[in-house]
Scaffold this motif. Sequence first.
Motif, mmCIF file in Angstrom:
data_model
loop_
_atom_site.group_PDB
_atom_site.id
_atom_site.type_symbol
_atom_site.label_atom_id
_atom_site.label_comp_id
_atom_site.label_asym_id
_atom_site.label_seq_id
_atom_site.Cartn_x
_atom_site.Cartn_y
_atom_site.Cartn_z
ATOM 1 N N ASP A 10 0.646 -1.169 -0.012
ATOM 2 C CA ASP A 10 -0.012 0.029 -0.199
ATOM 3 C C ASP A 10 1.039 1.437 0.039
ATOM 4 N N ASP A 11 0.595 2.196 -0.834
ATOM 5 C CA ASP A 11 1.621 3.594 -0.936
ATOM 6 C C ASP A 11 1.197 4.269 0.073
ATOM 7 N N ASP A 12 0.360 4.188 0.995
ATOM 8 C CA ASP A 12 -0.227 4.835 2.157
ATOM 9 C C ASP A 12 0.189 4.065 3.419
ATOM 10 N N LYS A 13 1.271 4.790 4.014
ATOM 11 C CA LYS A 13 2.130 3.961 5.236
ATOM 12 C C LYS A 13 1.159 3.778 6.413
ATOM 13 N N PHE A 39 5.484 -3.206 1.942
ATOM 14 C CA PHE A 39 5.899 -2.536 0.700
ATOM 15 C C PHE A 39 5.050 -1.526 0.291
ATOM 16 N N THR A 40 5.909 -0.038 -0.046
ATOM 17 C CA THR A 40 5.169 0.940 -0.475
ATOM 18 C C THR A 40 4.988 1.123 -2.085
ATOM 19 N N SER A 41 5.632 0.154 -2.636
ATOM 20 C CA SER A 41 5.992 0.122 -4.125
ATOM 21 C C SER A 41 5.445 -0.955 -4.569
ATOM 22 N N PRO A 42 4.540 -1.185 -5.536
ATOM 23 C CA PRO A 42 4.236 -2.667 -6.170
ATOM 24 C C PRO A 42 5.262 -3.162 -6.821
ATOM 25 N N LEU A 43 6.008 -2.375 -7.598
ATOM 26 C CA LEU A 43 7.063 -2.703 -8.433
ATOM 27 C C LEU A 43 8.257 -3.409 -7.516
ATOM 28 N N VAL A 44 8.368 -3.124 -6.441
ATOM 29 C CA VAL A 44 9.429 -3.883 -5.448
ATOM 30 C C VAL A 44 8.740 -5.022 -5.002
ATOM 31 N N GLU A 64 -5.609 1.274 -5.276
ATOM 32 C CA GLU A 64 -5.291 2.495 -6.130
ATOM 33 C C GLU A 64 -3.888 2.867 -5.589
ATOM 34 N N MET A 65 -2.818 2.367 -6.396
ATOM 35 C CA MET A 65 -1.401 2.873 -6.284
ATOM 36 C C MET A 65 -0.933 3.664 -7.503
ATOM 37 N N SER A 66 -0.016 4.604 -7.255
ATOM 38 C CA SER A 66 0.401 5.208 -8.349
ATOM 39 C C SER A 66 1.319 4.511 -9.503
ATOM 40 N N GLU A 67 2.269 3.730 -8.915
ATOM 41 C CA GLU A 67 3.110 3.021 -10.058
ATOM 42 C C GLU A 67 2.341 2.148 -10.743
ATOM 43 N N MET A 68 1.537 1.338 -10.186
ATOM 44 C CA MET A 68 0.754 0.432 -10.984
ATOM 45 C C MET A 68 -0.609 -0.005 -9.868
ATOM 46 N N ASN A 69 -1.612 -0.125 -10.411
ATOM 47 C CA ASN A 69 -2.798 -0.435 -9.397
ATOM 48 C C ASN A 69 -2.849 -1.839 -9.035
#
Length: 246
Positions: A10-13, A39-44, A64-69
């Motif tokens: 989730d990109d929201d900590k 993880f805050t990054s789906p790519l990681v 809803e995440m910015s790099e990739m939903n």
Amino acid sequence: MLHLNIGICDDDKLYIKEITKLLDRYMIQYDIDISYDTFTSPLVLLNRISTTPGCYDILFLDVEMSEMNGLELSEKIRSIRRNIYTIFISNYPKYMQDSFRVHPFYYLVKPLSAETFTNIMNDILSAIQSEHKLVTLLQTDRSEETVDLGDILCIEVTDGKKELLDFHLFDHILHAKGKISAWQEKLASYDFFPCHRKYLVNLTHIHYFEKNHVILDNGFSIPISRGNEKILKDRYNNNIVRLKKL
């Protein structure tokens, strides 16, 4: 005791913190052994699963995440490993219908309810215990290790006369005594196939085929006997069709 590995993205900590608090409370309340990574990054997260497909049993994914939903992320993860329990988290119920195409275990709407969270974890635990078969292996050094059959990539004969076998898992190998024929009979109702006189392969961990070989999820290459190649590919294709229906 069953051990669960969980990934949270989730990109929201703040929501990551909320989920980990709920997991910590659940572990104490039900005495369950759980490890989790955040993880805050789906790519990681995707990179982690790409390099170690069996690292997580359960995933909590924000939609809803910015790099990739979360839906796109789940599709990519399912192309690497299908047998993973996914719970989507969103501020908006409208995404629920879209999530059905990647077969989530559940869809949670923020803010999270402790009671609903507990019920979901109980349901997942029941599903895992009913679908997964645990076996205890006595290794050649006399130590014991309990493993899920689903985590075994293949069984290899290392010395037929001495009845020595290697059980290949994602990140390590267990050395034990036994006959490959006995394990073939024991695992007849599971997704294991004797692709070679020295190997019993788990169909769910076949990544792709090369000439006279099959490549497993961890990159390990094992030979296919000429007489078994067509049967193996038919069994593998039938297994893929079955998994797509899940």
